[in-house]
Design a protein around this motif. Structure first.
Motif, PDB file in Angstrom:
ATOM      1  N   GLU A 104     -10.347   3.822 -14.866  1.00  0.00           N
ATOM      2  CA  GLU A 104      -9.963   2.485 -14.695  1.00  0.00           C
ATOM      3  C   GLU A 104      -8.853   2.135 -13.686  1.00  0.00           C
ATOM      4  O   GLU A 104      -8.598   1.061 -13.279  1.00  0.00           O
ATOM      5  CB  GLU A 104      -9.112   2.095 -15.954  1.00  0.00           C
ATOM      6  CG  GLU A 104     -10.437   1.728 -17.039  1.00  0.00           C
ATOM      7  CD  GLU A 104      -9.685   1.545 -18.204  1.00  0.00           C
ATOM      8  OE1 GLU A 104      -8.461   1.409 -18.604  1.00  0.00           O
ATOM      9  OE2 GLU A 104     -10.565   1.272 -19.516  1.00  0.00           O
ATOM     10  N   ALA A 105      -8.422   3.319 -12.941  1.00  0.00           N
ATOM     11  CA  ALA A 105      -7.634   3.268 -11.887  1.00  0.00           C
ATOM     12  C   ALA A 105      -8.244   3.033 -10.582  1.00  0.00           C
ATOM     13  O   ALA A 105      -9.460   3.270 -10.390  1.00  0.00           O
ATOM     14  CB  ALA A 105      -6.668   4.630 -11.824  1.00  0.00           C
ATOM     15  N   ASP A 106      -7.596   2.536  -9.557  1.00  0.00           N
ATOM     16  CA  ASP A 106      -7.899   2.351  -8.246  1.00  0.00           C
ATOM     17  C   ASP A 106      -7.788   3.744  -7.343  1.00  0.00           C
ATOM     18  O   ASP A 106      -8.590   3.684  -6.525  1.00  0.00           O
ATOM     19  CB  ASP A 106      -6.776   1.288  -7.829  1.00  0.00           C
ATOM     20  CG  ASP A 106      -7.136  -0.007  -8.118  1.00  0.00           C
ATOM     21  OD1 ASP A 106      -8.148  -0.793  -7.914  1.00  0.00           O
ATOM     22  OD2 ASP A 106      -6.200  -0.375  -8.892  1.00  0.00           O
ATOM     23  N   ALA A 107      -6.856   4.630  -7.917  1.00  0.00           N
ATOM     24  CA  ALA A 107      -6.871   5.891  -7.142  1.00  0.00           C
ATOM     25  C   ALA A 107      -6.300   6.958  -7.945  1.00  0.00           C
ATOM     26  O   ALA A 107      -5.705   6.756  -9.171  1.00  0.00           O
ATOM     27  CB  ALA A 107      -5.850   5.835  -5.840  1.00  0.00           C
ATOM     28  N   GLN A 134     -10.683   5.898  -6.075  1.00  0.00           N
ATOM     29  CA  GLN A 134     -10.378   6.688  -4.823  1.00  0.00           C
ATOM     30  C   GLN A 134      -9.665   8.032  -5.107  1.00  0.00           C
ATOM     31  O   GLN A 134      -8.799   8.126  -5.925  1.00  0.00           O
ATOM     32  CB  GLN A 134      -9.303   5.806  -3.938  1.00  0.00           C
ATOM     33  CG  GLN A 134      -9.100   6.440  -2.648  1.00  0.00           C
ATOM     34  CD  GLN A 134      -8.124   5.783  -1.675  1.00  0.00           C
ATOM     35  OE1 GLN A 134      -8.031   4.568  -1.931  1.00  0.00           O
ATOM     36  NE2 GLN A 134      -7.457   6.346  -0.895  1.00  0.00           N
ATOM     37  N   LEU A 135     -10.323   9.127  -4.519  1.00  0.00           N
ATOM     38  CA  LEU A 135      -9.609  10.454  -4.708  1.00  0.00           C
ATOM     39  C   LEU A 135      -8.697  10.674  -3.759  1.00  0.00           C
ATOM     40  O   LEU A 135      -8.943  10.862  -2.494  1.00  0.00           O
ATOM     41  CB  LEU A 135     -10.810  11.375  -4.855  1.00  0.00           C
ATOM     42  CG  LEU A 135     -11.771  11.198  -5.867  1.00  0.00           C
ATOM     43  CD1 LEU A 135     -12.682  12.206  -5.992  1.00  0.00           C
ATOM     44  CD2 LEU A 135     -11.061  11.399  -7.218  1.00  0.00           C
ATOM     45  N   GLU A 188      -5.127   3.657   2.949  1.00  0.00           N
ATOM     46  CA  GLU A 188      -6.616   3.295   2.929  1.00  0.00           C
ATOM     47  C   GLU A 188      -6.928   2.292   1.600  1.00  0.00           C
ATOM     48  O   GLU A 188      -7.569   1.370   1.704  1.00  0.00           O
ATOM     49  CB  GLU A 188      -7.419   4.634   2.522  1.00  0.00           C
ATOM     50  CG  GLU A 188      -8.932   4.183   2.345  1.00  0.00           C
ATOM     51  CD  GLU A 188      -9.829   5.782   2.020  1.00  0.00           C
ATOM     52  OE1 GLU A 188     -10.834   5.613   1.591  1.00  0.00           O
ATOM     53  OE2 GLU A 188      -9.207   6.708   2.478  1.00  0.00           O
ATOM     54  N   LEU A 189      -6.068   2.443   0.611  1.00  0.00           N
ATOM     55  CA  LEU A 189      -6.121   1.720  -0.635  1.00  0.00           C
ATOM     56  C   LEU A 189      -5.711   0.394  -0.492  1.00  0.00           C
ATOM     57  O   LEU A 189      -6.065  -0.751  -0.730  1.00  0.00           O
ATOM     58  CB  LEU A 189      -5.292   2.431  -1.790  1.00  0.00           C
ATOM     59  CG  LEU A 189      -5.375   1.755  -3.104  1.00  0.00           C
ATOM     60  CD1 LEU A 189      -6.640   1.680  -3.618  1.00  0.00           C
ATOM     61  CD2 LEU A 189      -4.424   2.408  -4.241  1.00  0.00           C
TER      62      LEU A 189
END
Length: 360
Positions: A104-107, A134-135, A188-189
């Motif tokens: 559920e996280a963005d990164a 995103q990793l 990037e995020l």
């Protein structure tokens, strides 16, 4: 309230505390607590409140959660630490809810392959299910050292892969690369906050990591003894490599929960005897039984705390301790003592020796 100290034993404000104070705490007689980004349990917002309106970033390891929340300060990013308070980040096995948090996280800020098996599995789940979290690999581009010669043969090839020691963040200079990797991921995020991310990262590297490195160097330069005995797992080699000291872990494999063998105790006793060691370090988040045994069976008078910044205690969370505060309040005083630079009562904050001598 506990404040970091410089290598001479004087009290030093952390950058986080200084920024939060804005000068007001000084005029109030140092009232209040260590501040900075707002914290709620294991999470912290990079902005002025703990709103989740902006992107959410989760981290698999305390040190990099702390770096990430520092880089995110002043932006809407919310950074959360996945490892519960009181647990060591290496060897912990979470339940399925943590994988859901990652999905559920963005990164997702992680330490790279072959260090936290649960994180590796979560990343594989993201890839298998084509999840767009995103990793951010903090270890990207970091020069790792070979595993210590004392490593358990069964551990060969375990850790960061290809026989390399993954605990690079204990070297403040190598830790800078992790800050850069986090910064690049955040740009990037949320590219609209690039300037803030980069300014925060530059300030942290120069004002905090360089200062920690300098103060560590001073401690080890002043030491006549060049051998440190630790009743802890094999996580401190980067300190030895950086500052020219022999770090002797009691548990010679990479696992914080590794078993202590009779031969490990015998070898530690030899090192203690040959080097006239009076004090040893013990892992904060590891069993203290081996340290207690060495105190009972050797000339060692006491053990004091060390930690590879892999977790936090409840009181550390309450005081907003991060990598910087733990360096100055836990590791540096202990290294001063175990190296023979100072007596326990002459280091740390007021009452440090009484609090940490043979701690439970």
């Amino acid at each position: 309230m506990k404040f970091p100290q410089d290598s001479s034993g004087g009290r030093r404000w952390s950058r986080r505390a200084t920024l939060a104070a804005g000068g007001s705490l000084v005029s109030m007689g140092l009232a209040g607590c260590l501040g900075g980004s707002a914290t709620t349990g294991a999470g912290a917002s990079g902005g002025d409140d703990s709103s989740d309106d902006g992107p959410v970033v989760v981290a698999s390891f305390f040190s990099f959660y702390d770096f990430a929340r520092t880089v995110a300060d002043g932006t809407p990013l919310t950074v959360k630490n996945l490892v519960p308070t009181g647990l060591h980040g290496h060897g912990w096995e979470p339940n399925a809810s943590v994988t859901r948090d990652i999905i559920e996280a963005d990164a997702f800020v992680h330490v790279g392959e072959n260090f936290q098996p649960w994180a590796d599995r979560a990343i594989q789940t993201l890839k298998d299910d084509d999840v767009d979290t995103q990793l951010i690999n903090v270890r990207e581009g970091v020069e790792l050292v070979d595993l210590a010669a004392s490593l358990d043969p069964e551990e060969e090839g375990v850790g960061a892969g290809r026989g390399r020691d993954p605990h690079f963040w204990l070297d403040p200079q190598r830790a800078k690369q992790a800050v850069d990797n986090i910064t690049a991921g955040f740009v990037e995020l949320a590219p609209e906050y690039e300037d803030t991310f980069r300014e925060n990262a530059t300030a942290y590297k120069t004002e905090v990591l360089d200062r920690i490195d300098s103060d560590y160097q001073d401690i080890f330069d002043r030491a006549e003894r060049k051998v440190v005995q630790l009743a802890a797992h094999n996580a401190f080699q980067y300190i030895g490599v950086r500052y020219g000291v022999e770090m002797r872990p009691l548990v010679v494999n990479l696992a914080a929960s590794g078993d202590v063998k009779p031969s490990d105790i015998t070898e530690a006793k030899r090192v203690i005897d040959e080097n006239d060691i009076r004090y040893i370090g013990a892992g904060v988040f590891e069993t203290r039984k081996p340290a207690q045994q060495l105190v009972a069976e050797t000339a060692v008078e006491a053990y004091f705390p060390v930690t590879p910044y892999a977790g936090v205690r409840e009181d550390w969370v309450e005081q907003e301790w991060g990598y910087e505060e733990i360096a100055y309040n836990i590791n540096m005083p202990t290294f001063e003592v175990v190296l023979g630079n100072r007596e326990p009562e002459a280091v740390g904050y007021d009452g440090w020796a009484a609090e940490w001598r043979n701690f439970e």
